[in-house]
Design a protein around this motif. Sequence first.
Motif, short mmCIF file in Angstrom:
data_model
loop_
_atom_site.label_atom_id
_atom_site.label_comp_id
_atom_site.label_asym_id
_atom_site.label_seq_id
_atom_site.Cartn_x
_atom_site.Cartn_y
_atom_site.Cartn_z
N THR A 133 42.70 -50.79 38.09
CA THR A 133 41.26 -50.94 38.25
C THR A 133 40.81 -50.22 39.50
OG1 THR A 133 41.53 -53.00 39.46
CG2 THR A 133 41.24 -53.19 37.08
N HIS A 134 39.52 -49.92 39.55
CA HIS A 134 38.98 -49.22 40.72
C HIS A 134 38.83 -50.19 41.90
CE1 HIS A 134 35.32 -50.85 38.81
NE2 HIS A 134 34.87 -50.94 40.05
N THR A 135 38.65 -49.64 43.07
CA THR A 135 38.41 -50.44 44.26
C THR A 135 37.14 -51.25 44.07
OG1 THR A 135 39.44 -48.73 45.62
CG2 THR A 135 38.03 -50.33 46.76
N PRO A 136 37.19 -52.55 44.31
CA PRO A 136 36.00 -53.37 44.11
C PRO A 136 34.85 -52.91 45.00
CG PRO A 136 37.93 -54.75 44.53
CD PRO A 136 38.34 -53.33 44.76
N GLY A 137 33.65 -53.06 44.50
CA GLY A 137 32.45 -52.69 45.24
C GLY A 137 31.99 -53.84 46.12
N PRO A 138 30.89 -53.69 46.76
CA PRO A 138 30.02 -52.54 46.61
C PRO A 138 30.55 -51.32 47.38
CG PRO A 138 29.08 -54.04 48.20
CD PRO A 138 30.32 -54.69 47.66
N TRP A 139 30.26 -50.16 46.83
CA TRP A 139 30.56 -48.91 47.52
C TRP A 139 29.28 -48.48 48.21
CZ3 TRP A 139 33.61 -45.37 43.60
CH2 TRP A 139 34.79 -46.02 43.23
N ALA A 140 29.41 -47.81 49.34
CA ALA A 140 28.24 -47.36 50.08
C ALA A 140 28.52 -46.02 50.74
CB ALA A 140 27.88 -48.39 51.15
N ASN A 165 33.93 -51.83 51.79
CA ASN A 165 34.42 -52.78 52.79
C ASN A 165 35.15 -52.08 53.93
OD1 ASN A 165 33.44 -55.03 51.33
ND2 ASN A 165 35.20 -54.84 49.96
N GLY A 166 34.60 -50.96 54.39
CA GLY A 166 35.17 -50.23 55.51
C GLY A 166 36.32 -49.29 55.17
N VAL A 167 36.76 -49.29 53.91
CA VAL A 167 37.85 -48.41 53.47
C VAL A 167 37.23 -47.17 52.83
CG1 VAL A 167 39.82 -48.19 51.92
CG2 VAL A 167 39.39 -50.36 53.10
N VAL A 168 37.70 -46.00 53.22
CA VAL A 168 37.17 -44.75 52.67
C VAL A 168 37.63 -44.58 51.23
CG1 VAL A 168 37.13 -42.24 52.87
CG2 VAL A 168 37.07 -43.65 54.93
N ILE A 169 36.66 -44.43 50.33
CA ILE A 169 36.94 -44.15 48.92
C ILE A 169 37.11 -42.64 48.74
CG2 ILE A 169 36.00 -44.24 46.57
CD1 ILE A 169 36.76 -46.97 47.66
N SER A 185 28.46 -43.95 53.99
CA SER A 185 28.53 -44.25 55.41
C SER A 185 27.27 -43.77 56.12
CB SER A 185 29.75 -43.56 56.02
OG SER A 185 29.71 -43.61 57.42
N LYS A 186 26.76 -44.58 57.04
CA LYS A 186 25.59 -44.18 57.82
C LYS A 186 25.96 -43.12 58.86
CE LYS A 186 23.05 -48.57 57.40
NZ LYS A 186 23.10 -48.52 56.01
N ARG A 187 27.23 -43.13 59.27
CA ARG A 187 27.67 -42.15 60.27
C ARG A 187 28.06 -40.81 59.66
NH1 ARG A 187 32.21 -44.99 63.20
NH2 ARG A 187 32.00 -46.57 61.62
N ALA A 188 28.66 -40.84 58.51
CA ALA A 188 29.10 -39.61 57.84
C ALA A 188 28.51 -39.62 56.44
CB ALA A 188 30.62 -39.55 57.80
N ARG A 189 27.36 -38.98 56.25
CA ARG A 189 26.59 -39.06 55.01
C ARG A 189 27.35 -38.64 53.76
NH1 ARG A 189 23.46 -41.31 52.61
NH2 ARG A 189 22.56 -39.59 51.51
N ARG A 190 28.49 -38.03 53.92
CA ARG A 190 29.26 -37.59 52.75
C ARG A 190 30.43 -38.50 52.46
NH1 ARG A 190 29.48 -31.12 53.88
NH2 ARG A 190 27.25 -30.81 53.95
N ARG A 191 30.60 -39.56 53.23
CA ARG A 191 31.75 -40.46 53.09
C ARG A 191 31.33 -41.71 52.31
NH1 ARG A 191 34.50 -41.05 58.35
NH2 ARG A 191 35.39 -39.11 57.61
#
Length: 113
Positions: free
Chosen positions: A5-12, A24-28, A14-20
């Motif tokens: 299964t995929h990493t549970p959300g929510p995904w967002a 929950n703090g883990v880079v997808i 990053s406010k610091r790196a607009r492309r990241r």
Amino acid sequence: MRNATHTPGPWAVSKRARRRVTANGVVICNAVLRNRGGPKHKADMKDEHEAEANADLIAAAPELLEALEELIPANLCATNLALPDDTVLPVDMTLGEIRRALAAIAKAKGGAL
């Protein structure tokens, strides 16, 4: 189809790196665009805002998948696109729309189209 299964959300995004994209703090992932041929080909560079738009779309993926799965009844999802033309649709959708939704669900879960 894969069982993972995929990493549970929510995904967002990053406010610091607009492309990241993070969960929950883990880079997808990092949405990156590259030009063809290196710095000499700046005319071929894609707009940096396209990478940010890609990150926004990727971040929405878990919610989009969940919405499709809620829209399409489980018994139709189990048919794996083999819907007969006389299938009774429980929602106000055409058979073609149901098939496209099922294809998107299968693709999101690593299945074939």
